[in-house]
Write an enzyme that holds these catalytic residues in place. Structure first.
Site, mmCIF file in Angstrom:
data_model
loop_
_atom_site.group_PDB
_atom_site.id
_atom_site.type_symbol
_atom_site.label_atom_id
_atom_site.label_comp_id
_atom_site.label_asym_id
_atom_site.label_seq_id
_atom_site.Cartn_x
_atom_site.Cartn_y
_atom_site.Cartn_z
ATOM 1 C CG ASP A 95 77.056 41.394 33.294
ATOM 2 O OD1 ASP A 95 76.777 42.297 32.484
ATOM 3 O OD2 ASP A 95 76.412 40.330 33.358
ATOM 4 C CD GLU A 139 73.526 39.160 28.605
ATOM 5 O OE1 GLU A 139 72.899 38.577 27.697
ATOM 6 O OE2 GLU A 139 74.534 38.670 29.162
#
Length: 573
Positions: free
Chosen positions: A163, A232
């Protein structure tokens, strides 16, 4: 599990899981006192002074145990362009994650780009996908397992995350090249786009190094795993579920070592300084809301909810956390190394270090923005909201206070600091106080510190509490020595100056957090380090994020050596 406690911090009062907080209240002599009890995930740690390196120059080059393609990785121009193209293609896929992105089960459409990235990675690394076991965890987490020939050896884990932070739409026109273009400027050796620095470079580096080793015929004795979380940037649960999956398969304390994002190798005047991060600060978001009665703005009270919140904000900013420099903070070792070998040229800091006057050193560091938060808790007032109409009194106002907890502190101490000011304002304005934990908890589950009054109440929501991480070992550590020796060999290649190059290795501290927070139970050998050459203008998380092709290639070269070096030189003793 042992009784881990951060430097100078009190031990937790109980074991209820890392994210659960309980609040109790003690009343006496007309004053409200609170005791906020944190229950954290306790793990083995090495917080002794002996765990810190004493000489960042004391490492020799480690001869690669397997060396078929190192020169090809470093010097072949066509190869360099091929991996730049792989990174550029990954950057073109906008795997943005927001603080409140719904889970894959709640809204699969929000994750469509992650599926696109998975398909792209499989197309770019077909041999790895064929040879390794590939598992999807929690919908979009990825776990690759390259099975070793000796299953009794503890596996090695390489980590990154898929991400990226979102691009603010109003800033798109400010980018030199569109944020998801993956544009490569060959004259500057710069790859532009969100994720080039944080951290798709490492995604490609891990996969490329492993697939190159496979193609070159390397067969590991020790199992190698690659773990890619998917949230994250929102402190999500994807990596935690991967970690639990690994623990279910192998058991606790079952991993030889973990490498994740974090430290890199900086260069100054031809000298290289590598900073494997051996610990990271703790974390706490406190979302503070003031609820007050509404009404018509033509008859306002002396203080609206916004005014009360503003008063609290001013007091918080006037009361920063104290700085404390202690010997077993790895950031002190970083500064010692940088001063000794010229990366920091500050006569006052050098003088205080020579005298080992840590108290005065702390005072001096507190005046240096780039260094002070390595030794103290930070607080940042990041989000504020309140009011919906010019002629309607605001019935609520909210501020989010982000805290990165210093190594000598704890979540408890941070909560006490916040509560001191909230309680003061609650007394001043005759307001109640409630404390909730987690994003999903409801007010019925709140801890009532003080009942609501006719004037209203404070509601404090505590999000993502995390203690400072345990220290990973350095002195006397075989894992540290292999990381260091591999780094020295990488940066003594002719591309970086050859055998005459000076390469120093120092433990470091991260002021941010990584997905490794979910892997503490698997090993104490956690190092946040890519081995790649640092580019100093990456603009992570902002306009014009970019990175260099040389940084990408250097990271692949490090990982290509590191995996066989662990296989050849490591033991599990």
């Amino acid at each position: 599990m042992s009784d881990y406690s951060p430097i100078g911090g009190s031990k937790p009062h109980g074991l209820f899981g890392r994210r659960r907080l309980l609040a109790t209240v003690v009343l006496g002599a007309g004053a409200l006192l609170s005791a906020l009890i944190l229950a954290v995930h306790i793990v083995n740690s090495s917080n002794d002074k002996g765990s810190i390196c004493s000489d960042c120059a004391g490492f020799k080059s480690l001869s690669p145990a397997f060396n078929k393609s190192l020169d090809h990785i470093l010097y072949n121009k066509d190869y360099k362009m091929s991996v730049i193209d792989k990174l550029a293609g990954a950057v073109k896929i906008p795997t943005e994650i927001f603080d409140f992105t719904p889970s894959p089960s709640e809204n699969p459409e929000a994750w469509v780009h992650f599926q696109e990235l998975h398909e792209y990675l499989e197309s770019q690394f077909p041999f790895l996908y064929e040879k390794a076991q590939v598992e999807k965890i929690d919908g979009f987490g990825l776990l690759f397992t390259w099975q070793g020939s000796k299953p009794d050896l503890k596996p090695l884990i390489l980590m990154a995350h898929q991400d990226v932070v979102p691009v603010e739409p109003s800033t798109i026109d400010m980018w030199t090249h569109p944020p998801f273009s993956g544009f490569y400027n060959s004259s500057e050796d710069l790859i532009y786009g969100r994720g080039t620095a944080d951290i798709k470079q490492l995604v490609i580096s891990h996969l490329e190094a492993v697939e190159r080793l496979m193609l070159d015929g390397f067969n590991p004795q020790r199992t190698v795993m690659i773990s890619f979380g998917c949230d994250e940037e929102a402190s999500g649960s994807c990596a935690a579920k991967i970690a639990q999956h690994i623990e279910n398969r192998y058991g606790p304390n079952s991993i030889y070592a973990i490498l994740d994002e974090g430290g890199q190798v900086g260069e100054m005047d031809g000298v290289y300084f590598a900073e494997p991060v051996t610990s990271e600060k703790g974390y706490l978001d406190a979302e503070i809301t003031v609820f007050t009665p509404g009404g018509h703005s033509s008859v306002p009270p002396d203080h609206t909810s916004i005014g009360i919140l503003g008063d609290l904000i001013v007091d918080l900013e006037k009361d920063p956390y104290d700085i404390l420099v202690e010997e077993n903070n790895p950031a002190l070792e970083t500064i010692k190394c940088f001063v000794k070998f010229g990366a920091i040229r500050d006569q006052e800091i050098a003088k205080l270090l020579s005298k080992n006057d840590l108290k005065k050193l702390g005072t001096a560091l507190d005046d240096r923005l780039a260094l002070k938060y390595l030794f103290k808790t930070s607080q940042a007032l990041d989000i504020v909201s309140g009011g919906i109409k010019a002629n309607a009194l605001p019935e609520s106002a909210t501020v989010l206070v982000n805290n990165r907890i210093g190594m000598h502190s704890s979540v408890n101490k941070t909560l006490e600091h916040i509560m001191k000011h909230v309680q003061s304002k609650a007394e001043l304005y005759d307001l109640g106080i409630k404390v909730l934990t987690g994003r999903s908890s409801k007010e019925e589950a709140a801890e009532v510190i003080k009942p609501a009054t006719k004037n209203g109440r404070f509601v404090i929501r505590l999000l993502d509490p995390l203690e400072p991480a345990p220290f990973s070992p350095t002195n006397g550590s075989q894992v540290w020595d292999i990381i260091s020796g591999t780094t020295v060999n990488t940066y003594k290649q002719k591309l970086f100056g050859g055998e005459d190059a000076k390469v120093y290795i120092t433990p470091a501290l991260s002021t941010g957090n990584t997905d490794t927070k979910s892997f503490w139970n698997l090993t104490r050998n956690i190092y946040r380090y890519s081995g790649s050459l640092q580019y100093n203008a990456t603009n992570e998380h902002t306009v014009d994020e970019k990175n260099t092709g040389l940084s990408l290639v250097s990271g692949i070269a490090f990982m290509y050596q590191y995996i066989p070096n662990v296989d050849a030189y490591a033991t599990d003793a």
